[in-house]
Design a protein around this motif. Structure first.
Motif, PDB file in Angstrom:
ATOM      1  N   LEU A  12     -56.979  32.125  13.101  1.00 53.90           N
ATOM      2  CA  LEU A  12     -56.437  31.232  12.077  1.00 53.90           C
ATOM      3  C   LEU A  12     -55.826  32.024  10.914  1.00 53.90           C
ATOM      4  CD1 LEU A  12     -59.240  28.513  11.998  1.00 53.90           C
ATOM      5  CD2 LEU A  12     -56.922  28.290  12.954  1.00 53.90           C
ATOM      6  N   GLY A  13     -56.518  33.085  10.497  1.00 56.69           N
ATOM      7  CA  GLY A  13     -55.999  33.919   9.420  1.00 56.69           C
ATOM      8  C   GLY A  13     -54.709  34.619   9.811  1.00 56.69           C
ATOM      9  N   ALA A  14     -54.661  35.134  11.030  1.00 53.38           N
ATOM     10  CA  ALA A  14     -53.451  35.827  11.497  1.00 53.38           C
ATOM     11  C   ALA A  14     -52.272  34.861  11.600  1.00 53.38           C
ATOM     12  CB  ALA A  14     -53.721  36.487  12.848  1.00 53.38           C
ATOM     13  N   MET A  15     -52.521  33.660  12.069  1.00 55.23           N
ATOM     14  CA  MET A  15     -51.442  32.666  12.142  1.00 55.23           C
ATOM     15  C   MET A  15     -50.957  32.284  10.748  1.00 55.23           C
ATOM     16  SD  MET A  15     -52.430  30.208  15.389  1.00 55.23           S
ATOM     17  CE  MET A  15     -53.850  29.514  14.578  1.00 55.23           C
ATOM     18  N   GLY A  16     -51.893  32.174   9.804  1.00 53.78           N
ATOM     19  CA  GLY A  16     -51.510  31.870   8.429  1.00 53.78           C
ATOM     20  C   GLY A  16     -50.648  32.971   7.833  1.00 53.78           C
ATOM     21  N   VAL A  41     -52.762  38.640  -2.384  1.00 47.49           N
ATOM     22  CA  VAL A  41     -53.283  38.099  -3.641  1.00 47.49           C
ATOM     23  C   VAL A  41     -54.073  36.820  -3.386  1.00 47.49           C
ATOM     24  CG1 VAL A  41     -52.664  37.128  -5.891  1.00 47.49           C
ATOM     25  CG2 VAL A  41     -51.539  39.205  -5.082  1.00 47.49           C
ATOM     26  N   VAL A  42     -53.520  35.911  -2.598  1.00 45.79           N
ATOM     27  CA  VAL A  42     -54.232  34.662  -2.284  1.00 45.79           C
ATOM     28  C   VAL A  42     -55.517  34.963  -1.522  1.00 45.79           C
ATOM     29  CG1 VAL A  42     -54.107  32.522  -0.916  1.00 45.79           C
ATOM     30  CG2 VAL A  42     -52.182  33.202  -2.366  1.00 45.79           C
ATOM     31  N   GLY A  43     -55.449  35.878  -0.560  1.00 43.11           N
ATOM     32  CA  GLY A  43     -56.641  36.258   0.190  1.00 43.11           C
ATOM     33  C   GLY A  43     -57.698  36.885  -0.692  1.00 43.11           C
ATOM     34  N   SER A  44     -57.285  37.685  -1.666  1.00 41.91           N
ATOM     35  CA  SER A  44     -58.236  38.291  -2.597  1.00 41.91           C
ATOM     36  C   SER A  44     -58.907  37.220  -3.448  1.00 41.91           C
ATOM     37  CB  SER A  44     -57.527  39.309  -3.494  1.00 41.91           C
ATOM     38  OG  SER A  44     -57.066  40.391  -2.730  1.00 41.91           O
ATOM     39  N   PHE A  45     -58.113  36.266  -3.919  1.00 38.94           N
ATOM     40  CA  PHE A  45     -58.673  35.153  -4.692  1.00 38.94           C
ATOM     41  C   PHE A  45     -59.695  34.388  -3.846  1.00 38.94           C
ATOM     42  CE2 PHE A  45     -58.638  30.647  -5.827  1.00 38.94           C
ATOM     43  CZ  PHE A  45     -59.039  30.715  -7.155  1.00 38.94           C
ATOM     44  N   LEU A  46     -59.325  34.049  -2.618  1.00 44.28           N
ATOM     45  CA  LEU A  46     -60.240  33.310  -1.741  1.00 44.28           C
ATOM     46  C   LEU A  46     -61.483  34.126  -1.406  1.00 44.28           C
ATOM     47  CD1 LEU A  46     -57.672  31.577   0.643  1.00 44.28           C
ATOM     48  CD2 LEU A  46     -59.026  30.525  -1.193  1.00 44.28           C
ATOM     49  N   MET A  47     -61.339  35.457  -1.314  1.00 42.36           N
ATOM     50  CA  MET A  47     -62.504  36.311  -1.075  1.00 42.36           C
ATOM     51  C   MET A  47     -63.492  36.162  -2.222  1.00 42.36           C
ATOM     52  SD  MET A  47     -63.719  38.412   1.236  1.00 42.36           S
ATOM     53  CE  MET A  47     -62.421  39.246   2.137  1.00 42.36           C
ATOM     54  N   THR A  77     -55.206  38.690   5.156  1.00 41.18           N
ATOM     55  CA  THR A  77     -54.725  39.770   4.306  1.00 41.18           C
ATOM     56  C   THR A  77     -54.405  40.965   5.179  1.00 41.18           C
ATOM     57  OG1 THR A  77     -56.962  40.571   3.903  1.00 41.18           O
ATOM     58  CG2 THR A  77     -56.068  39.001   2.321  1.00 41.18           C
ATOM     59  N   THR A  78     -53.628  41.893   4.649  1.00 42.75           N
ATOM     60  CA  THR A  78     -53.153  42.931   5.537  1.00 42.75           C
ATOM     61  C   THR A  78     -52.812  44.225   4.805  1.00 42.75           C
ATOM     62  OG1 THR A  78     -51.406  43.510   7.057  1.00 42.75           O
ATOM     63  CG2 THR A  78     -50.893  41.787   5.498  1.00 42.75           C
ATOM     64  N   PHE A  79     -53.810  45.049   4.632  1.00 49.14           N
ATOM     65  CA  PHE A  79     -53.580  46.313   3.936  1.00 49.14           C
ATOM     66  C   PHE A  79     -52.714  47.249   4.772  1.00 49.14           C
ATOM     67  CE2 PHE A  79     -54.569  50.407   2.031  1.00 49.14           C
ATOM     68  CZ  PHE A  79     -54.427  50.091   0.687  1.00 49.14           C
ATOM     69  N   SER A  80     -52.849  47.206   6.073  1.00 50.80           N
ATOM     70  CA  SER A  80     -52.046  48.100   6.906  1.00 50.80           C
ATOM     71  C   SER A  80     -50.566  47.741   6.825  1.00 50.80           C
ATOM     72  CB  SER A  80     -52.529  48.069   8.360  1.00 50.80           C
ATOM     73  OG  SER A  80     -52.471  46.752   8.866  1.00 50.80           O
ATOM     74  N   THR A  81     -50.234  46.457   6.815  1.00 47.35           N
ATOM     75  CA  THR A  81     -48.840  46.051   6.673  1.00 47.35           C
ATOM     76  C   THR A  81     -48.323  46.432   5.300  1.00 47.35           C
ATOM     77  OG1 THR A  81     -49.131  44.227   8.224  1.00 47.35           O
ATOM     78  CG2 THR A  81     -47.249  44.085   6.733  1.00 47.35           C
TER      79      THR A  81
END
Length: 124
Positions: A12-16, A41-47, A77-81
């Motif tokens: 689900l996260g990857a599709m988002g 940023v959104v993923g960090s907030f949700l974390m 979220t995607t630090f590698s990208t």
């Protein structure tokens, strides 16, 4: 069963992430990749939000922690990208844009996780 739940969260996260970076905010040559910046940023907030809900307040069972954080948000979220995009900007001579992207990403993501923790702690 828990592994499957984490895998579903990851899907689900990857599709988002794909939806945001490929369709809503695709990257342009020589520009800050807004799609990746947005999901980070959104993923960090949700974390931050889910940290409070699961760890500090116990409003969701501990089983949800890995499903949401490692699965869904880990894939969203995607630090590698982010790292590859920053490197490619630099490699193609967009040094200032690359540096700006790195600084904005780190500062914005740290601020977003802090905001998520702060707001959720006050609201819940």
């Amino acid at each position: 069963m828990h592994w499957l739940a984490v895998a579903i969260g990851g899907a689900l996260g990857a599709m988002g992430r794909y939806g945001v970076t490929a369709h809503l905010l695709p990257a342009g040559a020589g520009r800050i990749p807004l799609g990746t910046l947005t999901v980070n940023v959104v993923g960090s907030f949700l974390m931050g939000v889910f940290f409070v809900l699961i760890v500090e307040r116990g409003l969701l069972s501990p089983e949800w922690r890995s499903v949401i954080t490692a699965g869904m948000l880990g894939a969203f979220t995607t630090f590698s990208t982010f790292s590859l995009e920053a490197f490619l900007l630099w490699q193609h001579g967009h040094t200032q844009v690359a540096l700006g992207y790195v600084v904005v990403s780190i500062v914005a993501c740290l601020a977003a996780v802090a905001l998520g923790i702060h707001l959720t702690s006050r609201l819940v």
